[in-house]
Scaffold this motif. Structure first.
Motif, PDB file in Angstrom:
ATOM      1  N   TYR A 189      -6.794  -2.298   8.140  1.00 29.58           N
ATOM      2  CA  TYR A 189      -5.982  -1.367   8.929  1.00 29.58           C
ATOM      3  C   TYR A 189      -5.896  -1.833  10.379  1.00 29.58           C
ATOM      4  CZ  TYR A 189      -6.360   1.950   5.040  1.00 29.58           C
ATOM      5  OH  TYR A 189      -6.282   2.559   3.818  1.00 29.58           O
TER       6      TYR A 189
ATOM      7  N   THR B 286      -3.623   3.845  -0.378  1.00 25.11           N
ATOM      8  CA  THR B 286      -4.259   3.199  -1.517  1.00 25.11           C
ATOM      9  C   THR B 286      -3.377   2.046  -1.976  1.00 25.11           C
ATOM     10  OG1 THR B 286      -3.228   4.763  -3.055  1.00 25.11           O
ATOM     11  CG2 THR B 286      -5.451   5.288  -2.280  1.00 25.11           C
ATOM     12  N   ASP B 287      -3.984   1.090  -2.661  1.00 23.21           N
ATOM     13  CA  ASP B 287      -3.230  -0.082  -3.105  1.00 23.21           C
ATOM     14  C   ASP B 287      -3.019  -0.030  -4.614  1.00 23.21           C
ATOM     15  OD1 ASP B 287      -3.118  -3.145  -4.063  1.00 23.21           O
ATOM     16  OD2 ASP B 287      -2.397  -2.984  -1.996  1.00 23.21           O
TER      17      ASP B 287
ATOM     18  N   ASP C 181      -2.504  -5.421   2.627  1.00 25.09           N
ATOM     19  CA  ASP C 181      -3.323  -5.954   1.538  1.00 25.09           C
ATOM     20  C   ASP C 181      -3.564  -7.451   1.753  1.00 25.09           C
ATOM     21  OD1 ASP C 181      -1.141  -7.439   0.622  1.00 25.09           O
ATOM     22  OD2 ASP C 181      -0.743  -6.148  -1.098  1.00 25.09           O
TER      23      ASP C 181
ATOM     24  N   LEU D  55      -8.372  -4.530  -1.728  1.00 23.24           N
ATOM     25  CA  LEU D  55      -8.956  -3.933  -0.541  1.00 23.24           C
ATOM     26  C   LEU D  55      -7.954  -4.008   0.610  1.00 23.24           C
ATOM     27  CD1 LEU D  55     -12.618  -5.314  -0.584  1.00 23.24           C
ATOM     28  CD2 LEU D  55     -11.759  -3.128  -1.450  1.00 23.24           C
ATOM     29  N   LEU D  56      -7.940  -2.974   1.436  1.00 24.39           N
ATOM     30  CA  LEU D  56      -6.972  -2.894   2.525  1.00 24.39           C
ATOM     31  C   LEU D  56      -7.647  -3.073   3.881  1.00 24.39           C
ATOM     32  CD1 LEU D  56      -4.883   0.207   1.335  1.00 24.39           C
ATOM     33  CD2 LEU D  56      -4.363  -2.217   1.002  1.00 24.39           C
TER      34      LEU D  56
ATOM     35  N   ASN E  76     -12.609   2.352   2.047  1.00 22.77           N
ATOM     36  CA  ASN E  76     -11.223   2.704   2.358  1.00 22.77           C
ATOM     37  C   ASN E  76     -11.159   3.896   3.308  1.00 22.77           C
ATOM     38  OD1 ASN E  76      -8.474   2.181   2.251  1.00 22.77           O
ATOM     39  ND2 ASN E  76      -8.125   3.577   0.535  1.00 22.77           N
TER      40      ASN E  76
ATOM     41  N   THR F  53     -10.323   9.320   4.563  1.00 25.09           N
ATOM     42  CA  THR F  53     -10.490   8.462   3.392  1.00 25.09           C
ATOM     43  C   THR F  53      -9.185   8.394   2.606  1.00 25.09           C
ATOM     44  OG1 THR F  53     -12.821   9.110   3.233  1.00 25.09           O
ATOM     45  CG2 THR F  53     -11.836   8.088   1.281  1.00 25.09           C
ATOM     46  N   ASP F  54      -8.843   7.185   2.155  1.00 25.17           N
ATOM     47  CA  ASP F  54      -7.665   6.963   1.308  1.00 25.17           C
ATOM     48  C   ASP F  54      -6.373   7.429   1.974  1.00 25.17           C
ATOM     49  OD1 ASP F  54      -9.250   5.874  -0.678  1.00 25.17           O
ATOM     50  OD2 ASP F  54      -9.456   7.740  -1.789  1.00 25.17           O
TER      51      ASP F  54
ATOM     52  N   ALA G 270      -1.331  -0.505   7.291  1.00 25.62           N
ATOM     53  CA  ALA G 270      -2.238  -0.856   6.201  1.00 25.62           C
ATOM     54  C   ALA G 270      -1.716  -2.125   5.528  1.00 25.62           C
ATOM     55  CB  ALA G 270      -2.322   0.278   5.183  1.00 25.62           C
TER      56      ALA G 270
ATOM     57  N   SER H 122     -13.143  -1.339   4.700  1.00 21.16           N
ATOM     58  CA  SER H 122     -12.292  -1.674   3.557  1.00 21.16           C
ATOM     59  C   SER H 122     -12.922  -1.241   2.240  1.00 21.16           C
ATOM     60  CB  SER H 122     -12.000  -3.173   3.532  1.00 21.16           C
ATOM     61  OG  SER H 122     -11.175  -3.545   4.603  1.00 21.16           O
TER      62      SER H 122
ATOM     63  N   PRO I  26       0.827  -1.211   0.000  1.00 20.71           N
ATOM     64  CA  PRO I  26       0.000   0.000   0.000  1.00 20.71           C
ATOM     65  C   PRO I  26       0.860   1.259   0.000  1.00 20.71           C
ATOM     66  CG  PRO I  26      -0.823  -1.604   1.594  1.00 20.71           C
ATOM     67  CD  PRO I  26       0.496  -2.122   1.110  1.00 20.71           C
TER      68      PRO I  26
END
Length: 327
Positions: free
Chosen positions: A92, A83-84, A139, A89-90, A115, A79-80, A137, A112, A58
């Motif tokens: 946390y 990002t991947d 993945d 989807l991530l 995000n 938000t964000d 974060a 997720s 990420p």
């Protein structure tokens, strides 16, 4: 799925399936009397980029240390933050840097699909001091990225100042203009100032000294009941605004020093231990809890206030102006 003899392709719905590890059961509805059949299975989507099959970690988009959020007023959602690059989807995780448990009052959750991450204040105690946390974060393949930042109440301190106006002075004229965001400190001197992204003029994800400074004015000293006579400033991202942050800001803005150089000059000149970060240090809490640097920093702040008051009194006597007009 479409079942085909001597399977070469299996088409799987829904189309929003994520990359990851799956358990697939292949059933044989026919007969196989001689030999054996090898199957090769690939789960793919038309929009996946297989030219670079290496999984990517990420990527940080928002550094929370520079967001000027205190995380202590109700809740804060971002938000964000990461990002991947592969579109995964991530998930946390929030943890303390020193490995101790997170305090019970600090809630943390993530979504997720959207995000987003959310910090919730479930009743933080008064007099809270800074502590450092890390946001992780991750993945679906286990690649992760980490950032660390401080959770600390934003405060205006002479003693704690209630009812002070705090604003982001984008043009550094010391005046609250109509387009500049502002807020008011609560009864404990804490505040939450939401600075729109439009003030991040260089689009680097944080507010820099070139883009403005924090200014606080007015309000009442919660210890003496007297008004705050002297406006105070601080660098963007500072967690406290005091007479000492005023000195640091002046050195950075007018002498072109780095924040680190300015902090070193002020601490050396006023006899403050060099471990003290003036932009994030609450000398009242530190003094009350016998923390290193608390007594020296509070004494330096009082000394600075005395010099300002005496100078303003001399000028006021010479000009027949009030001290508040001078300061």
């Amino acid at each position: 799925a479409n079942h085909i003899d001597n399977v070469e392709q299996v088409f799987i719905d829904p189309v929003d399936i994520q990359r990851g590890q799956y358990t697939i059961n292949l059933g044989n509805t026919g007969t196989l009397t001689n030999g054996s059949q090898d199957y090769s299975l690939l789960i793919s989507r038309n929009d996946w980029d297989w030219t670079n099959p290496e999984n990517n970690a990420p990527v940080e988009q928002i550094h929370l240390y520079s967001s000027n959020q205190s995380f202590l007023n109700s809740s804060a959602t971002f938000t964000d933050v990461y990002t991947d690059p592969d579109g995964d989807l991530l998930t946390y995780e929030l943890a303390t840097v020193d490995g101790s448990p997170l305090p019970n009052w600090l809630g943390f959750s993530f979504n997720s699909s959207a995000n987003t991450i959310t910090f919730t204040n479930n009743g933080a105690p008064t007099g809270l001091s800074r502590f450092e946390v890390k946001l992780i974060a991750t993945d679906p393949f286990g690649a992760s990225s980490v950032q660390t930042f401080n959770i600390l109440p934003n405060l205006v301190i002479d003693n704690y100042i209630a009812g002070a106006t705090v604003f982001f002075d984008a043009n550094k004229n010391g005046i609250l203009d109509n387009n500049e965001p502002s807020t008011t400190t609560d009864d404990s001197g804490a505040y939450l100032l939401d600075i729109p992204d439009s003030f991040d003029t260089n689009n680097n994800g944080q507010f820099d000294i070139e883009e403005g400074v924090l200014v606080a004015f007015g309000g009442i000293d919660t210890h003496t009941g007297l008004p705050l006579e002297t406006p105070v400033t601080a660098l963007p991202g500072a967690n406290v605004i005091t007479l000492l942050t005023n000195l640091v800001t002046d050195l950075v803005v007018n002498q072109a020093l780095t924040p680190e150089e300015a902090n070193a000059q002020v601490t050396t000149a006023l006899g403050i231990p060099d471990i003290v970060d003036i932009d994030s240090f609450d000398p009242i809490f530190a003094t009350n809890n016998n923390q290193p640097g608390g007594v020296e920093t509070f004494a330096a702040m009082v000394k600075t206030q005395n010099v300002i008051t005496q100078t303003a009194a001399l000028l006021a006597g010479a000009t027949n102006s009030s001290i508040s007009d001078i300061t």
